[in-house]
Design an enzyme around this catalytic site. Structure first.
Site, PDB file in Angstrom:
ATOM      1  N   LYS A  22       0.832  -1.215   0.000  1.00  0.00           N
ATOM      2  CA  LYS A  22       0.000   0.000   0.000  1.00  0.00           C
ATOM      3  C   LYS A  22       0.863   1.260   0.000  1.00  0.00           C
ATOM      4  CE  LYS A  22      -2.363   2.849   3.380  1.00  0.00           C
ATOM      5  NZ  LYS A  22      -1.175   3.543   3.907  1.00  0.00           N
ATOM      6  N   ASN A  23       1.998   1.208   0.679  1.00  0.00           N
ATOM      7  CA  ASN A  23       2.804   2.419   0.795  1.00  0.00           C
ATOM      8  C   ASN A  23       3.804   2.592  -0.350  1.00  0.00           C
ATOM      9  OD1 ASN A  23       1.357   3.115   3.001  1.00  0.00           O
ATOM     10  ND2 ASN A  23       2.980   2.731   4.511  1.00  0.00           N
ATOM     11  N   CYS A 120      -4.903   8.177   7.885  1.00  0.00           N
ATOM     12  CA  CYS A 120      -5.345   7.839   9.242  1.00  0.00           C
ATOM     13  C   CYS A 120      -5.179   9.025  10.181  1.00  0.00           C
ATOM     14  CB  CYS A 120      -4.535   6.658   9.753  1.00  0.00           C
ATOM     15  SG  CYS A 120      -4.940   5.144   8.897  1.00  0.00           S
ATOM     16  N   ASP A 310       3.555   1.388  11.821  1.00  0.00           N
ATOM     17  CA  ASP A 310       2.342   0.730  11.325  1.00  0.00           C
ATOM     18  C   ASP A 310       2.233  -0.738  11.784  1.00  0.00           C
ATOM     19  OD1 ASP A 310       2.118   3.145  10.068  1.00  0.00           O
ATOM     20  OD2 ASP A 310       2.377   2.385   8.042  1.00  0.00           O
ATOM     21  N   VAL A 332       6.782   8.006  16.326  1.00  0.00           N
ATOM     22  CA  VAL A 332       6.557   8.555  14.971  1.00  0.00           C
ATOM     23  C   VAL A 332       5.304   9.440  14.923  1.00  0.00           C
ATOM     24  CG1 VAL A 332       6.267   8.005  12.521  1.00  0.00           C
ATOM     25  CG2 VAL A 332       7.750   6.572  13.963  1.00  0.00           C
TER      26      VAL A 332
HETATM   27  C1  LIG Z   1       0.905   6.432   2.401  1.00  0.00           C
HETATM   28  C2  LIG Z   1       2.092   6.168   3.239  1.00  0.00           C
HETATM   29  O1  LIG Z   1       3.150   5.813   2.747  1.00  0.00           O
HETATM   30  N1  LIG Z   1       1.933   6.287   4.554  1.00  0.00           N
HETATM   31  C3  LIG Z   1       3.034   5.976   5.431  1.00  0.00           C
HETATM   32  C4  LIG Z   1       3.954   7.171   5.520  1.00  0.00           C
HETATM   33  O2  LIG Z   1       3.153   8.267   5.942  1.00  0.00           O
HETATM   34  P1  LIG Z   1       3.703   9.740   5.830  1.00  0.00           P
HETATM   35  O3  LIG Z   1       4.571   9.840   4.628  1.00  0.00           O
HETATM   36  O4  LIG Z   1       2.524  10.646   5.934  1.00  0.00           O
HETATM   37  O5  LIG Z   1       4.555   9.821   7.141  1.00  0.00           O
HETATM   38  P2  LIG Z   1       5.831  10.710   7.445  1.00  0.00           P
HETATM   39  O6  LIG Z   1       7.029   9.818   7.469  1.00  0.00           O
HETATM   40  O7  LIG Z   1       5.844  11.863   6.517  1.00  0.00           O
HETATM   41  O8  LIG Z   1       5.516  11.232   8.916  1.00  0.00           O
HETATM   42  C5  LIG Z   1       6.393  11.004   9.981  1.00  0.00           C
HETATM   43  C6  LIG Z   1       6.330  12.136  10.967  1.00  0.00           C
HETATM   44  O9  LIG Z   1       6.725  13.354  10.338  1.00  0.00           O
HETATM   45  C7  LIG Z   1       5.750  14.365  10.570  1.00  0.00           C
HETATM   46  N2  LIG Z   1       5.689  15.271   9.388  1.00  0.00           N
HETATM   47  C8  LIG Z   1       5.607  14.744   8.142  1.00  0.00           C
HETATM   48  C9  LIG Z   1       5.506  15.554   7.026  1.00  0.00           C
HETATM   49  C10 LIG Z   1       5.499  16.964   7.203  1.00  0.00           C
HETATM   50  O10 LIG Z   1       5.404  17.746   6.250  1.00  0.00           O
HETATM   51  N3  LIG Z   1       5.610  17.458   8.479  1.00  0.00           N
HETATM   52  C11 LIG Z   1       5.693  16.641   9.583  1.00  0.00           C
HETATM   53  O11 LIG Z   1       5.802  17.119  10.716  1.00  0.00           O
HETATM   54  C12 LIG Z   1       4.445  13.594  10.764  1.00  0.00           C
HETATM   55  O12 LIG Z   1       3.480  14.351  11.447  1.00  0.00           O
HETATM   56  C13 LIG Z   1       4.922  12.378  11.538  1.00  0.00           C
HETATM   57  O13 LIG Z   1       5.022  12.701  12.903  1.00  0.00           O
HETATM   58  O14 LIG Z   1       5.009   6.889   6.434  1.00  0.00           O
HETATM   59  C14 LIG Z   1       4.560   6.641   7.775  1.00  0.00           C
HETATM   60  C15 LIG Z   1       5.784   6.409   8.630  1.00  0.00           C
HETATM   61  O15 LIG Z   1       6.429   5.231   8.272  1.00  0.00           O
HETATM   62  C16 LIG Z   1       3.617   5.441   7.800  1.00  0.00           C
HETATM   63  O16 LIG Z   1       3.063   5.339   9.088  1.00  0.00           O
HETATM   64  C17 LIG Z   1       2.487   5.606   6.804  1.00  0.00           C
HETATM   65  O17 LIG Z   1       1.801   4.377   6.661  1.00  0.00           O
HETATM   66  C1  LIG Z   2      -0.840   5.423   8.587  1.00  0.00           C
HETATM   67  C2  LIG Z   2      -1.061   4.674   7.525  1.00  0.00           C
HETATM   68  O1  LIG Z   2      -1.376   5.081   6.294  1.00  0.00           O
HETATM   69  P1  LIG Z   2      -1.695   6.533   5.702  1.00  0.00           P
HETATM   70  O2  LIG Z   2      -0.409   7.287   5.689  1.00  0.00           O
HETATM   71  O3  LIG Z   2      -2.150   6.210   4.306  1.00  0.00           O
HETATM   72  O4  LIG Z   2      -2.757   7.132   6.559  1.00  0.00           O
HETATM   73  C3  LIG Z   2      -0.901   3.191   7.575  1.00  0.00           C
HETATM   74  O5  LIG Z   2      -0.814   2.575   6.495  1.00  0.00           O
HETATM   75  O6  LIG Z   2      -0.889   2.630   8.664  1.00  0.00           O
END
Ligand SMILES: CC(=O)N[C@H]1[C@@H](OP(=O)(O)OP(=O)(O)OC[C@H]2O[C@@H](n3ccc(=O)[nH]c3=O)[C@H](O)[C@@H]2O)O[C@H](CO)[C@@H](O)[C@@H]1O
Ligand SMILES: C=C(OP(=O)(O)O)C(=O)O
Length: 439
Positions: A22-23, A120, A310, A332
Site C-alpha cells: 500500500k505504501n 489515518c 504501522d 513517529v
Molecule cells: C501512504 C504512506 O506511505 N503512509 C506511510 C507514511 O506516511 P507519511 O509519509 O505521511 O509519514 P511521514 O514519514 O511523513 O511522517 C512522519 C512524521 O513526520 C511528521 N511530518 C511529516 C511531514 C510533514 O510535512 N511534516 C511533519 O511534521 C508527521 O506528522 C509524523 O510525525 O510513512 C509513515 C511512517 O512510516 C507510515 O506510518 C504511513 O503508513
Molecule cells: C498510517 C497509515 O497510512 P496513511 O499514511 O495512508 O494514513 C498506515 O498505512 O498505517
C-alpha cells in the site's frame, strides 16, 4: 455500510497471500506521470488507496487499465491535462497521496491543484515539509480555502534540502520532483524505508540518476526526460506483519505467502523475543503461536530500520496476552493509541502515559501527548461492539474480536479496505467465524 458480527475464540490458521505494498503502489502510479511513454506495474492489490489514485490520475488524463486478477496496471501519461478543481475536491480526505502529484504535475503542466489530504487520524500530520520542499525547487504555493494550488512559472530547479525529521512522504516528494528538475539536488535527513528504495528503483528504470549515500543523504542529478517503467511492486510488509500478529493473538498458525524477510527484520526480531514462532522461507513466512507463555517486551517505534509504527497497533493485541508488563513507546505519531480504549473495554490492561517510556526521548516527550503505553498481561479478552477508528487500529480491533470470548459487532470496516486486500475472504480462509452484515 457493512459491519462484521464476529464470534471469537477460533485460532486463525491457514495461508494468506500479500501483494504489492500500500505504501509503494500508489506512489509508483504517481511516478508514471513523469514518463513520456506508458508504464506497467505488477503485483497491484485491490485496495481503496489504489482506486483513489486511479481516479485522480484519470482526472488528469492518464489512462489506467487493469489486467484482471494478475493485478497488472498499465498507465499511459501521453495526454496529461489539468483536471477540474471541483472534480479533484471530490477526493478531499480520501488519502495522503495527492500531495505527491505536485512535482510530476508541475513538470507536466506548470501548475497543480491538490485536495485536502486524508489518511489515518493518528496525529496532526502537517505537510509543512512538503510545501517547503516544493518552494525550494521554485514552486509557488497558494493555500486555498479547500486544497492547495501551485505553479512553477520558471520551471523547477534542483535544491539543497535538509529534512528536520526523516519523513517518508517528504522524501518521496523530493524524489518525484528532483528527478526531472534542472540540475542537482542534495537531500539530507532522508527516510530510507524499503518502499522508498523500491520507488528509487522505479525512477532509475525510468532513466533517473539517484545515489543513496550513508547517513540519510540522497543525491539526484536531474534529467530532462524520463520514460515509462516495467516493475513488480515489493510486497506489503505491514499486511504481512498484521497477519503475524493475528496468528499470535488468536493462538493460530498463518503462512503469509509473499512476505519478504529482508524488509521485516525489526518485526521478526520483536516477534521472536515475544515468543512467537517463525519459519522463514523464500516464498513467505510462517507465523505461529508455539504454545506456552508469551514474554513481555519493550518496543519503540521508529523510522526504518527501526520497528515500524504501522506494525505497532496489531502487535499490541498480542502484547495483551504476554505474561508481565510490556511497554510501547510510539515515537513517529503523537496520537496513535486511541485504539487501546476499545481493547481496555474488552478486558485489556493498557495505561497511557505522556512521558517517553523508552531508551530515547522523542519529539513528543515534553508535550501533552499520550504516546507511551504500559500493557499488563495476560488478560483474557471478551467480546464488545467496536467502531473502527483507522486502518491499523481497525485491524487490531478485528484481531482482538477474533481472539475474544463471545460475539463482537464491528462497524466502520470500510476503513480496513484502504490497506488490506480482500480481508474478509482471507479471514474466512483462515477459519474465522463471522458474518458480514450489510445495512
Ligand atoms: C501512504 C504512506 O506511505 N503512509 C506511510 C507514511 O506516511 P507519511 O509519509 O505521511 O509519514 P511521514 O514519514 O511523513 O511522517 C512522519 C512524521 O513526520 C511528521 N511530518 C511529516 C511531514 C510533514 O510535512 N511534516 C511533519 O511534521 C508527521 O506528522 C509524523 O510525525 O510513512 C509513515 C511512517 O512510516 C507510515 O506510518 C504511513 O503508513
Ligand atoms: C498510517 C497509515 O497510512 P496513511 O499514511 O495512508 O494514513 C498506515 O498505512 O498505517
Amino acid at each position: 455500510m457493512s459491519s462484521l458480527r464476529i464470534t471469537g475464540g477460533v485460532p486463525l490458521s491457514g495461508q494468506v497471500t500479500v501483494r504489492g505494498a500500500k505504501n509503494l503502489v500508489p506512489k509508483a502510479m504517481v511516478a508514471a506521470l513523469l514518463g513520456s511513454t506508458p508504464s506497467v506495474l505488477g503485483n497491484v492489490p485491490e485496495i481503496k488507496d489504489v482506486s483513489v489514485v486511479t481516479n485522480l490520475l484519470g482526472l488528469h488524463g492518464v489512462s489506467v487499465t487493469r489486467d484482471g486478477a494478475d493485478g497488472v496496471l498499465t498507465l499511459d501519461p501521453s495526454n496529461v491535462t489539468q483536471a477540474r478543481h471541483a472534480d479533484i475536491d471530490a477526493h478531499a480526505g480520501d488519502s495522503r497521496i495527492p500531495i505527491l502529484l505536485c512535482g510530476p504535475l508541475l513538470h507536466a503542466l506548470g501548475e497543480a491543484f491538490i485536495p485536502d489530504l486524508g489518511g489515518c487520524r493518528i496525529g496532526d500530520r502537517p505537510i509543512n515539509y512538503h510545501l517547503e520542499v516544493l518552494r525550494n525547487f521554485g514552486a509557488r504555493v497558494e493555500k486555498l480555502e479547500s486544497g492547495i494550488r501551485m505553479s512553477a512559472p520558471h520551471g523547477l530547479q534542483g535544491a539543497k534540502i535538509d529534512l528536520p525529521y526523516p519523513s517518508v512522504g517528504a522524501t518521496e516528494q523530493v524524489l518525484l520532483t528532483a528527478t526531472r528538475a534542472e540540475g542537482h539536488t542534495e537531500l539530507r535527513g532522508a527516510a530510507t524505508e524499503p518502499e522508498i528504495m523500491d520507488l528509487i528503483a522505479i525512477l532509475q528504470k525510468m532513466g533517473a540518476i539517484i545515489t543513496v549515500q550513508t547517513d540519510r543523504v540522497i543525491r539526484i542529478e536531474g534529467v530532462p526526460e524520463l520514460r515509462g517503467y516495467k516493475h513488480r511492486a515489493l510486497p506489503d510488509r505491514i499486511e504481512a506483519a498484521s497477519w503475524g500478529s493475528a496468528a499470535l493473538s488468536t493462538g493460530g498458525d498463518i503462512f503469509v505467502a509473499g512476505a519478504k524477510q529482508a524488509d521485516m527484520m525489526a518485526f521478526l526480531n520483536t516477534y521472536r523475543k515475544l515468543g512467537g514462532g517463525l519459519d522463514i522461507q523464500d516464498e513467505g513466512i510462517r507465523f505461529y503461536h508455539p504454545g506456552g507463555d508469551l514474554n513481555p517486551l519493550i518496543v519503540e517505534t521508529n523510522v526504518h530500520p527501526g520497528f515500524m509504527t504501522d506494525w505497532q497497533q496489531p502487535l499490541v493485541v498480542a502484547l495483551t496476552q504476554a505474561k508481565g508488563v510490556s511497554i510501547v513507546h510510539e515515537t513517529v505519531y503523537e496520537n496513535r493509541f486511541g485504539f487501546t480504549r476499545a481493547l481496555n473495554r474488552m478486558g485489556a490492561g493498557i495505561q497511557l502515559h505522556r512521558e517517553c517510556l523508552g531508551s530515547v526521548p522523542c519529539r513528543f516527550g515534553q508535550r501533552n501527548f499520550l504516546h507511551s503505553a504500559v500493557i499488563s498481561g495476560p488478560t483474557p479478552l471478551k467480546a464488545t461492539d467496536i467502531n473502527i477508528p483507522d486502518l491499523r487500529g481497525g485491524f487490531s480491533h478485528l484481531i482482538a474480536a477474533m481472539a475474544a470470548d463471545g460475539v463482537s459487532h464491528v462497524t466502520g470496516i470500510e476503513l480496513i479496505k484502504r490497506g488490506y486486500e480482500h480481508f474478509t475472504d482471507k479471514l474466512a480462509g483462515l477459519g474465522a467465524d463471522f458474518d458480514l452484515e450489510e445495512r
